[in-house]
Design a protein around this motif. Structure first.
Motif, PDB file in Angstrom:
ATOM      1  N   ILE A 148      57.064  50.998  46.928  1.00  0.00           N
ATOM      2  CA  ILE A 148      55.658  51.046  46.398  1.00  0.00           C
ATOM      3  C   ILE A 148      54.832  50.844  47.825  1.00  0.00           C
ATOM      4  N   HIS A 149      54.910  49.814  48.533  1.00  0.00           N
ATOM      5  CA  HIS A 149      54.074  49.777  49.524  1.00  0.00           C
ATOM      6  C   HIS A 149      54.103  50.914  50.692  1.00  0.00           C
ATOM      7  N   LYS A 150      55.290  51.278  50.928  1.00  0.00           N
ATOM      8  CA  LYS A 150      55.474  52.625  51.660  1.00  0.00           C
ATOM      9  C   LYS A 150      54.794  53.862  51.230  1.00  0.00           C
ATOM     10  N   THR A 151      55.106  53.988  49.945  1.00  0.00           N
ATOM     11  CA  THR A 151      54.392  55.201  49.062  1.00  0.00           C
ATOM     12  C   THR A 151      53.138  55.221  49.125  1.00  0.00           C
ATOM     13  N   PHE A 152      52.423  53.948  48.764  1.00  0.00           N
ATOM     14  CA  PHE A 152      50.914  53.957  48.718  1.00  0.00           C
ATOM     15  C   PHE A 152      50.261  54.107  50.179  1.00  0.00           C
ATOM     16  N   ARG A 153      50.812  53.625  51.237  1.00  0.00           N
ATOM     17  CA  ARG A 153      50.130  53.912  52.478  1.00  0.00           C
ATOM     18  C   ARG A 153      50.373  55.182  52.839  1.00  0.00           C
ATOM     19  N   GLU A 154      51.570  56.065  52.277  1.00  0.00           N
ATOM     20  CA  GLU A 154      51.595  57.511  52.762  1.00  0.00           C
ATOM     21  C   GLU A 154      50.548  58.334  51.914  1.00  0.00           C
ATOM     22  N   LYS A 155      50.196  57.962  50.438  1.00  0.00           N
ATOM     23  CA  LYS A 155      49.427  58.605  49.833  1.00  0.00           C
ATOM     24  C   LYS A 155      48.014  57.977  49.670  1.00  0.00           C
ATOM     25  N   GLY A 156      47.704  57.199  50.892  1.00  0.00           N
ATOM     26  CA  GLY A 156      46.316  56.702  50.997  1.00  0.00           C
ATOM     27  C   GLY A 156      45.896  55.904  49.838  1.00  0.00           C
ATOM     28  N   ILE A 157      46.628  55.141  49.189  1.00  0.00           N
ATOM     29  CA  ILE A 157      46.278  54.486  47.959  1.00  0.00           C
ATOM     30  C   ILE A 157      46.245  52.857  48.485  1.00  0.00           C
ATOM     31  N   VAL A 161      53.893  52.659  33.255  1.00  0.00           N
ATOM     32  CA  VAL A 161      52.968  51.802  34.083  1.00  0.00           C
ATOM     33  C   VAL A 161      51.936  51.452  32.976  1.00  0.00           C
ATOM     34  N   ARG A 162      51.260  50.243  33.134  1.00  0.00           N
ATOM     35  CA  ARG A 162      50.368  49.757  32.137  1.00  0.00           C
ATOM     36  C   ARG A 162      49.259  48.988  33.252  1.00  0.00           C
ATOM     37  N   TYR A 163      48.177  49.339  32.958  1.00  0.00           N
ATOM     38  CA  TYR A 163      46.906  48.661  33.604  1.00  0.00           C
ATOM     39  C   TYR A 163      46.505  47.471  32.675  1.00  0.00           C
ATOM     40  N   PHE A 206      46.164  59.149  39.168  1.00  0.00           N
ATOM     41  CA  PHE A 206      47.091  59.537  40.531  1.00  0.00           C
ATOM     42  C   PHE A 206      47.925  58.419  40.790  1.00  0.00           C
ATOM     43  N   VAL A 207      47.361  57.248  40.654  1.00  0.00           N
ATOM     44  CA  VAL A 207      48.303  55.939  41.094  1.00  0.00           C
ATOM     45  C   VAL A 207      49.444  56.072  40.110  1.00  0.00           C
ATOM     46  N   HIS A 208      49.254  56.401  38.539  1.00  0.00           N
ATOM     47  CA  HIS A 208      50.104  56.325  37.563  1.00  0.00           C
ATOM     48  C   HIS A 208      51.194  57.705  37.957  1.00  0.00           C
ATOM     49  N   ASP A 209      50.673  58.567  38.343  1.00  0.00           N
ATOM     50  CA  ASP A 209      51.632  59.718  38.436  1.00  0.00           C
ATOM     51  C   ASP A 209      52.568  59.321  39.809  1.00  0.00           C
ATOM     52  N   VAL A 210      51.926  58.734  40.914  1.00  0.00           N
ATOM     53  CA  VAL A 210      53.022  58.417  42.026  1.00  0.00           C
ATOM     54  C   VAL A 210      53.935  57.437  41.757  1.00  0.00           C
ATOM     55  N   LEU A 211      53.431  56.464  40.625  1.00  0.00           N
ATOM     56  CA  LEU A 211      54.425  55.384  40.726  1.00  0.00           C
ATOM     57  C   LEU A 211      55.555  55.917  39.594  1.00  0.00           C
ATOM     58  N   MET A 212      55.351  56.759  38.532  1.00  0.00           N
ATOM     59  CA  MET A 212      56.295  57.427  38.041  1.00  0.00           C
ATOM     60  C   MET A 212      56.988  58.227  38.595  1.00  0.00           C
ATOM     61  N   GLU A 213      56.740  58.894  39.604  1.00  0.00           N
ATOM     62  CA  GLU A 213      57.565  59.892  40.384  1.00  0.00           C
ATOM     63  C   GLU A 213      58.455  59.079  41.014  1.00  0.00           C
ATOM     64  N   LEU A 214      57.892  57.942  41.747  1.00  0.00           N
ATOM     65  CA  LEU A 214      58.729  57.153  42.396  1.00  0.00           C
ATOM     66  C   LEU A 214      59.998  56.329  41.929  1.00  0.00           C
ATOM     67  N   VAL A 215      59.680  56.178  40.376  1.00  0.00           N
ATOM     68  CA  VAL A 215      60.851  55.505  39.701  1.00  0.00           C
ATOM     69  C   VAL A 215      61.733  56.535  39.324  1.00  0.00           C
ATOM     70  N   LYS A 216      61.442  57.762  38.849  1.00  0.00           N
ATOM     71  CA  LYS A 216      62.344  58.744  38.581  1.00  0.00           C
ATOM     72  C   LYS A 216      63.145  59.178  39.507  1.00  0.00           C
TER      73      LYS A 216
END
Length: 383
Positions: free
Chosen positions: A355-364, A320-322, A297-307
């Motif tokens: 990223i900070h704003k999106t993670f707060r909205e998505k509960g990450i 995204v690479r862990y 889910f974190v991977h998909d959120v970040l990819m959607e953000l940059v697209k």
């Protein structure tokens, strides 16, 4: 014997004009020779007639060359032919008119000393005039080659200053050489003296010469060019605005111009962020997420953000690479390509905010280091 030796030296040091135009009658058509002989009884009238006639002939040839090149220029794109036509026509006029002036001096039948001096003086003016026009023509050709797509790779905007200076040195040197010869002076001794003086100047101006040669090597090796964004091993970074024969100039992100001697930058380690197959450069944003997070889910959120961002390049695609299991988080890295290296700081800043704003909205959860403090016992208060 002394007179014969002196006569030989005078013959050897005679000018080109005297050698070729010493006997005008040898170059005249047969039907003009009788008229020439009659007019020689009044040298001043003959000289004026030759001068006026030569002026109109030179003007006619000038008009013909200008018209001919002008018609050709109308059929070709660009303004190179339009600029070249008047330059060539003026050069033809200058050459023919000054030759006519030499012929008119010959017609005056002056004493040998005055005749030689006037001819040498006219030839000197002719050489200087041709030198000036050749300098203009060289600069015009270099600019045309730099702006042309079908050109030598060595000729481009950044190499124009060095090629221009090199051509000027050669043209002026050749003009001075012929100018000295025109006055019957042997330049060999002068060249030997110039060599000795050059060695002395070389020791005195070794730093300047080092910068000069480094400038030529930079142009030949081409580690960077005008407009490239580079980083020096000393930490300075900026866009190259000028590559000269003595120094290179960088415009930093603070809009401050840094001037670096070519001898220094020629021996420095340079990172050219505009080099490679394209000017794009990659940025990396380090992020940490909680161990309880859904990594897919974190991977998909970040990819959607940059697209959704216009300042992030789609090719190559972001990724995204862990990277590691951290002390309090799973560490990952968001990697994306941007179009212009100088935007690295600004885009990184915006990505961190998003990223900070999106993670707060998505509960990450973005964890931070936590420490538990255990107190074994409280101190006993004394009365």
């Amino acid at each position: 014997m002394a007179q014969e030796s002196q006569q030989k030296e005078q013959d050897t040091s005679s000018t080109l004009a005297e050698q070729t135009l010493g006997n005008i009658e040898a170059y005249l058509p047969d039907f003009i020779i009788p008229l020439w002989d009659k007019l020689q009884t009044n040298p001043w009238i003959l000289s004026i007639i030759v001068l006026v006639l030569g002026f109109f002939i030179a003007k006619g040839i000038q008009w013909f060359i200008k018209s001919l090149i002008g018609k050709i220029a109308e059929k070709t794109p660009g303004d190179f032919d339009d600029k070249l036509a008047p330059l060539l026509s003026k050069t033809a006029f200058t050459f023919i008119f000054f030759l006519t002036v030499i012929v008119s001096i010959e017609a005056l039948d002056l004493s040998e000393g005055i005749d030689r001096f006037l001819k040498r003086f006219v030839v000197s003016i002719l050489i200087l005039s041709l030198m000036s026009k050749l300098l203009k023509a060289t600069k015009l050709v270099l600019n045309a080659l730099a702006n042309s797509k079908n050109r030598f790779k060595f000729v481009e905007e950044r190499t124009i200053p060095i090629l221009d200076i090199s051509s000027k040195i050669l043209i002026v040197g050749a003009a001075l050489y012929f100018l000295i010869l025109s006055w019957g002076i042997d330049p060999t001794a002068w060249l030997a003296s110039a060599g000795i003086i050059g060695i002395a100047v070389g020791f005195a101006a070794k730093d300047t010469l080092a910068n000069l040669f480094s400038g030529f090597f930079i142009v030949a090796d081409s580690p960077y060019k005008l407009g490239d964004y580079i980083i020096l091993d000393t930490g300075e970074r900026g866009r190259v605005t000028h590559v000269g024969i003595r120094s290179t100039r960088l415009l930093t992100r603070d809009d401050v111009e840094i001037t670096i001697p070519n001898s220094v930058i020629g021996n420095a380690k340079i990172v050219n962020e505009s080099g490679g197959p394209w000017e794009k450069t990659r940025i990396r944003v380090d992020v940490g997420v909680s161990y309880d997070s859904d990594l897919d889910f974190v991977h998909d959120v970040l990819m959607e953000l940059v697209k959704e961002r216009d300042d992030i390049a789609n090719n190559p695609t972001p990724r995204v690479r862990y990277r590691a299991f951290g002390a309090s988080s799973i560490d990952l890295q968001l990697m994306a390509w941007i179009n212009y290296p100088e935007q690295k700081g600004l885009i990184t800043h915006k990505l961190i905010m998003d990223i900070h704003k999106t993670f707060r909205e998505k509960g990450i959860e973005i964890p931070y280091s936590k420490h538990d403090l255990y107190v074994k016992e409280f101190p006993i208060a004394k009365d």
